[in-house]
Motif scaffolding. Structure first.
Motif, short mmCIF file in Angstrom:
data_model
loop_
_atom_site.label_atom_id
_atom_site.label_comp_id
_atom_site.label_asym_id
_atom_site.label_seq_id
_atom_site.Cartn_x
_atom_site.Cartn_y
_atom_site.Cartn_z
N PHE A 18 68.45 -9.78 -14.30
CA PHE A 18 68.22 -8.50 -13.63
C PHE A 18 67.57 -8.67 -12.26
CE2 PHE A 18 69.11 -6.99 -17.91
CZ PHE A 18 70.04 -6.00 -17.60
N GLU A 19 66.80 -9.72 -12.07
CA GLU A 19 66.24 -10.00 -10.75
C GLU A 19 67.38 -10.30 -9.76
OE1 GLU A 19 63.85 -13.74 -9.05
OE2 GLU A 19 62.69 -12.54 -10.49
N ALA A 20 68.34 -11.13 -10.19
CA ALA A 20 69.49 -11.44 -9.34
C ALA A 20 70.36 -10.21 -9.12
CB ALA A 20 70.32 -12.57 -9.97
N LEU A 21 70.53 -9.39 -10.15
CA LEU A 21 71.34 -8.18 -10.04
C LEU A 21 70.74 -7.22 -9.00
CD1 LEU A 21 73.67 -6.39 -11.10
CD2 LEU A 21 72.05 -5.50 -12.78
N TYR A 22 69.43 -6.98 -9.09
CA TYR A 22 68.77 -6.06 -8.16
C TYR A 22 68.71 -6.61 -6.74
CZ TYR A 22 67.42 -3.70 -12.47
OH TYR A 22 67.43 -3.06 -13.69
N ALA A 23 68.73 -7.94 -6.60
CA ALA A 23 68.70 -8.56 -5.27
C ALA A 23 70.06 -8.50 -4.58
CB ALA A 23 68.24 -10.01 -5.39
N LYS A 25 73.11 -6.68 -3.12
CA LYS A 25 73.28 -5.33 -2.54
C LYS A 25 74.64 -4.70 -2.86
CE LYS A 25 69.22 -5.45 -0.89
NZ LYS A 25 68.19 -4.99 -1.78
N ARG A 26 75.51 -5.44 -3.53
CA ARG A 26 76.81 -4.86 -3.89
C ARG A 26 76.64 -3.89 -5.06
NH1 ARG A 26 80.16 -10.15 -4.92
NH2 ARG A 26 78.15 -10.68 -5.85
N ASP A 27 77.61 -3.02 -5.25
CA ASP A 27 77.62 -2.07 -6.37
C ASP A 27 78.17 -2.81 -7.59
OD1 ASP A 27 77.56 0.18 -7.92
OD2 ASP A 27 79.36 1.06 -7.05
N ILE A 28 77.27 -3.30 -8.45
CA ILE A 28 77.66 -4.08 -9.63
C ILE A 28 77.35 -3.27 -10.88
CG2 ILE A 28 77.25 -6.20 -10.92
CD1 ILE A 28 76.35 -7.42 -8.18
N MET A 29 78.36 -3.14 -11.73
CA MET A 29 78.22 -2.33 -12.95
C MET A 29 78.81 -3.09 -14.14
SD MET A 29 76.79 0.46 -11.97
CE MET A 29 77.04 1.53 -13.35
N PRO A 30 78.32 -2.79 -15.35
CA PRO A 30 78.91 -3.42 -16.53
C PRO A 30 80.23 -2.75 -16.91
CG PRO A 30 77.14 -1.97 -17.19
CD PRO A 30 77.16 -1.96 -15.69
N ASN A 31 81.17 -3.56 -17.33
CA ASN A 31 82.45 -3.07 -17.82
C ASN A 31 82.51 -3.43 -19.31
OD1 ASN A 31 85.09 -2.71 -18.62
ND2 ASN A 31 85.98 -3.65 -16.82
N VAL A 32 82.49 -2.42 -20.16
CA VAL A 32 82.49 -2.67 -21.60
C VAL A 32 83.88 -2.51 -22.21
CG1 VAL A 32 80.09 -2.04 -21.86
CG2 VAL A 32 81.82 -0.29 -22.14
N SER A 33 84.89 -2.20 -21.40
CA SER A 33 86.22 -1.96 -21.94
C SER A 33 86.98 -3.25 -22.25
CB SER A 33 87.04 -1.10 -20.99
OG SER A 33 87.24 -1.76 -19.77
N GLU A 34 86.53 -4.38 -21.70
CA GLU A 34 87.23 -5.64 -21.90
C GLU A 34 87.03 -6.19 -23.32
OE1 GLU A 34 87.12 -10.05 -19.97
OE2 GLU A 34 87.18 -8.35 -18.60
N SER A 35 85.82 -5.99 -23.85
CA SER A 35 85.51 -6.52 -25.19
C SER A 35 84.36 -5.75 -25.82
CB SER A 35 85.13 -8.00 -25.11
OG SER A 35 84.72 -8.47 -26.37
N GLU A 36 84.39 -5.64 -27.12
CA GLU A 36 83.27 -5.03 -27.84
C GLU A 36 82.15 -6.04 -28.07
OE1 GLU A 36 85.11 -5.64 -32.32
OE2 GLU A 36 85.61 -3.84 -31.17
N TRP A 41 79.96 -7.90 -16.00
CA TRP A 41 79.34 -7.25 -14.85
C TRP A 41 80.17 -7.60 -13.63
CZ3 TRP A 41 74.63 -4.47 -15.08
CH2 TRP A 41 74.10 -4.38 -16.36
N GLN A 42 80.66 -6.56 -12.95
CA GLN A 42 81.56 -6.79 -11.82
C GLN A 42 81.37 -5.76 -10.72
OE1 GLN A 42 85.25 -6.82 -13.96
NE2 GLN A 42 85.40 -4.61 -14.03
N ARG A 46 86.30 -5.37 -8.79
CA ARG A 46 86.52 -6.20 -9.97
C ARG A 46 86.26 -7.70 -9.77
NH1 ARG A 46 87.97 -2.91 -14.03
NH2 ARG A 46 89.15 -1.07 -13.50
N ILE A 47 85.35 -8.04 -8.89
CA ILE A 47 84.91 -9.42 -8.76
C ILE A 47 83.83 -9.63 -9.83
CG2 ILE A 47 83.72 -11.11 -7.31
CD1 ILE A 47 84.98 -9.66 -4.89
N VAL A 48 84.06 -10.57 -10.72
CA VAL A 48 83.12 -10.81 -11.82
C VAL A 48 81.83 -11.43 -11.27
CG1 VAL A 48 82.72 -12.07 -13.97
CG2 VAL A 48 84.95 -11.04 -13.53
N TRP A 49 80.72 -10.82 -11.60
CA TRP A 49 79.40 -11.25 -11.17
C TRP A 49 78.66 -11.96 -12.30
CZ3 TRP A 49 74.41 -10.24 -12.67
CH2 TRP A 49 73.40 -10.59 -11.78
N GLY A 50 78.85 -11.49 -13.55
CA GLY A 50 78.16 -12.09 -14.69
C GLY A 50 78.63 -11.50 -16.01
N TYR A 51 78.00 -11.97 -17.08
CA TYR A 51 78.28 -11.50 -18.43
C TYR A 51 76.96 -11.28 -19.16
CZ TYR A 51 83.10 -13.19 -17.94
OH TYR A 51 84.39 -13.39 -17.54
#
Length: 69
Positions: A18-23, A25-36, A41-42, A46-51
């Motif tokens: 979360f420190e890296a996420l908040y640092a 400045k891009r609009d990064i959001m979780p995508n839960v539709s790919e898997s349960e 996080w992209q 749709r550039i993948v940032w993390g999981y």
């Protein structure tokens, strides 16, 4: 259960994730539709940032966080 590290990612703590996420400045959001089982996080383009694990279906499962190397 152990979570496999996704290709091109490194495992980090929840705090580091979360420190890296908040640092970033891009609009990064979780995508839960790919898997349960996990959230991808992209950026809006749709550039993948993390999981993060677990996904929405297993909220009490082992937790793990990954960001791009």
């Amino acid at each position: 259960m152990s979570v496999a590290i996704p290709n091109g990612m490194k495992e980090v703590s929840k705090e580091q994730f979360f420190e890296a996420l908040y640092a970033d400045k891009r609009d990064i959001m979780p995508n839960v539709s790919e898997s349960e089982n996990y959230s991808v996080w992209q950026t809006w383009d749709r550039i993948v940032w993390g999981y993060s694990y677990p996904g929405w279906k297993y909220p009490m499962a082992e937790k793990a966080y990954f960001i791009k190397k």
